[in-house]
Design an enzyme around this catalytic site. Structure first.
Site, PDB file in Angstrom:
ATOM      1  N   ARG A   1     -23.927 -89.821  37.149  1.00 43.23           N
ATOM      2  CA  ARG A   1     -23.817 -89.495  38.581  1.00 43.23           C
ATOM      3  C   ARG A   1     -25.186 -89.277  39.218  1.00 43.23           C
ATOM      4  NH1 ARG A   1     -21.895 -83.696  39.222  1.00 43.23           N
ATOM      5  NH2 ARG A   1     -24.109 -83.472  38.705  1.00 43.23           N
TER       6      ARG A   1
ATOM      7  N   TYR B   1     -30.069 -86.822  22.500  1.00 42.67           N
ATOM      8  CA  TYR B   1     -30.561 -86.036  23.638  1.00 42.67           C
ATOM      9  C   TYR B   1     -29.432 -85.212  24.251  1.00 42.67           C
ATOM     10  CZ  TYR B   1     -32.168 -84.711  28.242  1.00 42.67           C
ATOM     11  OH  TYR B   1     -32.468 -83.962  29.357  1.00 42.67           O
TER      12      TYR B   1
ATOM     13  N   ARG C   1     -37.398 -89.132  36.115  1.00 47.61           N
ATOM     14  CA  ARG C   1     -36.778 -88.667  34.882  1.00 47.61           C
ATOM     15  C   ARG C   1     -35.721 -89.719  34.519  1.00 47.61           C
ATOM     16  NH1 ARG C   1     -33.751 -84.322  36.206  1.00 47.61           N
ATOM     17  NH2 ARG C   1     -33.782 -83.377  34.149  1.00 47.61           N
TER      18      ARG C   1
ATOM     19  N   PHE D   1     -11.353 -71.732  31.650  1.00 48.23           N
ATOM     20  CA  PHE D   1     -12.807 -71.820  31.740  1.00 48.23           C
ATOM     21  C   PHE D   1     -13.301 -73.158  31.185  1.00 48.23           C
ATOM     22  CE2 PHE D   1     -16.827 -71.316  29.406  1.00 48.23           C
ATOM     23  CZ  PHE D   1     -17.676 -70.988  30.443  1.00 48.23           C
TER      24      PHE D   1
END
Length: 403
Positions: A208, A164, A221, A281
């Site tokens: 988290r 997933y 969920r 980044f």
């Protein structure tokens, strides 16, 4: 006093505030690009800041890539959409990005605006170079198919969990690596390392966000794998009740330990980057992830509310991350913080120590460690210095607001 009692964070916060103001002034005048960059700031302020590290062409591609996947994620997240309607939208989403007229009303707040005006994202997408378009299309197709698969399937095993996370985040790593390569600035990274970059971020977010996900309306969920949580409770929602705190924290620690397995791959990926803008980044979110793991570990508050890094500490990470030396230092110090919280009575204590030790060894072997103090609870500076700095900050903010 909060962040103001930490001078090293106050300075970084001021810089971050200035940078945020500059971003607002740099929003393009064209309607579609203006919408995309404005929306990026609304759905992810931190990403909007980090993306500014990139050159204009690559920045545009990454901005659209992010918004396309955020829109796809909005469809997946909306539990009010019937499964029979949601699955085909996810599967066909990669086709919709070529359609200037397509939109689909779902989500809430800024996400609903993104979906209602998705035509503007499509318009911007169609102005990207063909190499960027093909990379975004491929990842959107694969991610949509993976999301559709898990709409009808629970995350039962650790393998399911990895699969997933691969679909929703590992593929983002693939896509970004392809965009960097298409820009001509980087070699194409191995898929295994790109995948780990995504999995480390995604697993940290899933850990988290337990409380937010379990309380989702109209339907919970659940992304924590049953293979792990069933060792500690009969039902996943049991962890939010105070009487189950001990088992909840043990399960949390098990999941953090699972996430840490990706950290060294992330270090390898970042060490191979050539372009400094791309490096920053990529590096800033990874440091945020190891920091969040350290803060969440052995922390019952994950089951009570929102647990995240202090804004001032986040500002420091953004300001101070400029080289692999900074990355190794941050990973070492946050790993040390996590290590200090390990309880020998925890069922996974030995495995957690082993993984933390391995991360710290890699960082030490780099030979470039610094001392940042990310792992300290209190500022190393004196109260007098703090007061002087607060006065200086007040003056600087006064000047900025006057402008």
């Amino acid at each position: 006093m909060g962040a103001l009692s930490r001078p090293e964070e106050v300075v970084a916060l001021v810089k971050l505030r200035v940078a945020a103001g500059q971003i607002k002034r740099q929003i393009p005048p064209e309607e579609h690009w203006g919408f995309c960059y404005s929306m990026l700031q609304k759905v992810s302020r931190s990403f909007a800041l980090v993306i500014q590290q990139l050159g204009p062409e690559l920045r545009n591609a990454v901005c659209i890539f992010y918004l396309v996947l955020r829109a796809l994620d909005t469809v997946e997240d909306d539990t009010s959409i019937p499964v029979e309607e949601k699955v085909p939208i996810l599967q066909e989403f990669y086709r919709h990005i070529y359609d200037r007229d397509w939109h689909y009303s779902c989500g809430t707040n800024n996400y609903k605006v993104l979906m209602d005006k998705f035509r503007l994202v499509s318009t911007a997408f169609l102005e990207l170079g063909e190499g960027y378009q093909k990379a975004i299309e491929e990842i959107t197709r694969r991610m949509g198919a993976g999301m559709a698969k898990f709409i009808c399937k629970e995350v039962e095993t650790v393998d399911d969990y990895d699969e997933y996370c691969h679909y929703v985040a590992g593929l983002v790593g693939y896509g970004l690596s392809r965009l960097f390569h298409a820009a001509g600035t980087e070699d194409l990274a191995p898929d295994s390392l790109s995948n780990s970059m995504g999995l480390f971020l995604q697993k940290t977010n899933i850990i988290r966000d337990y409380l937010e996900d379990i309380n989702e309306i109209p339907k919970s969920r659940m992304f924590w794998p049953r293979e792990i949580w069933s060792k500690y409770a009969d039902k996943l929602e049991d962890f939010k009740y105070e009487e189950n705190s001990e088992k909840a924290v043990q399960c949390l620690n098990d999941l953090v330990t699972n996430a840490l397995i990706h950290a060294e791959d992330c270090l390898k990926y970042m060490a191979a980057l050539k372009d400094n803008a791309i490096f920053r980044f990529c590096a800033i979110p990874q440091i945020m992830a190891i920091g969040t793991c350290a803060i969440c570990y052995n922390n019952v508050n994950v089951f009570r509310g929102v647990v995240k890094m202090r804004r001032g500490l986040t500002a420091r990470v953004i300001d101070e991350t400029k080289s692999m030396s900074d990355v190794y230092t941050a990973f070492y110090e946050f790993s040390s913080l996590l290590e200090s919280k390990i309880d020998d009575k925890d069922p996974n204590a030995a495995l957690t120590r082993k993984r933390v030790d391995s991360i710290k060894k890699t960082c030490k072997l780099s030979g470039v460690l610094k001392r940042r103090g990310y792992d300290l609870d209190k500022s190393k500076y004196s109260p007098m210095l703090i007061m002087v700095l607060l006065l200086l900050v007040a003056i600087v903010l006064g000047v900025l607001y006057a402008k």
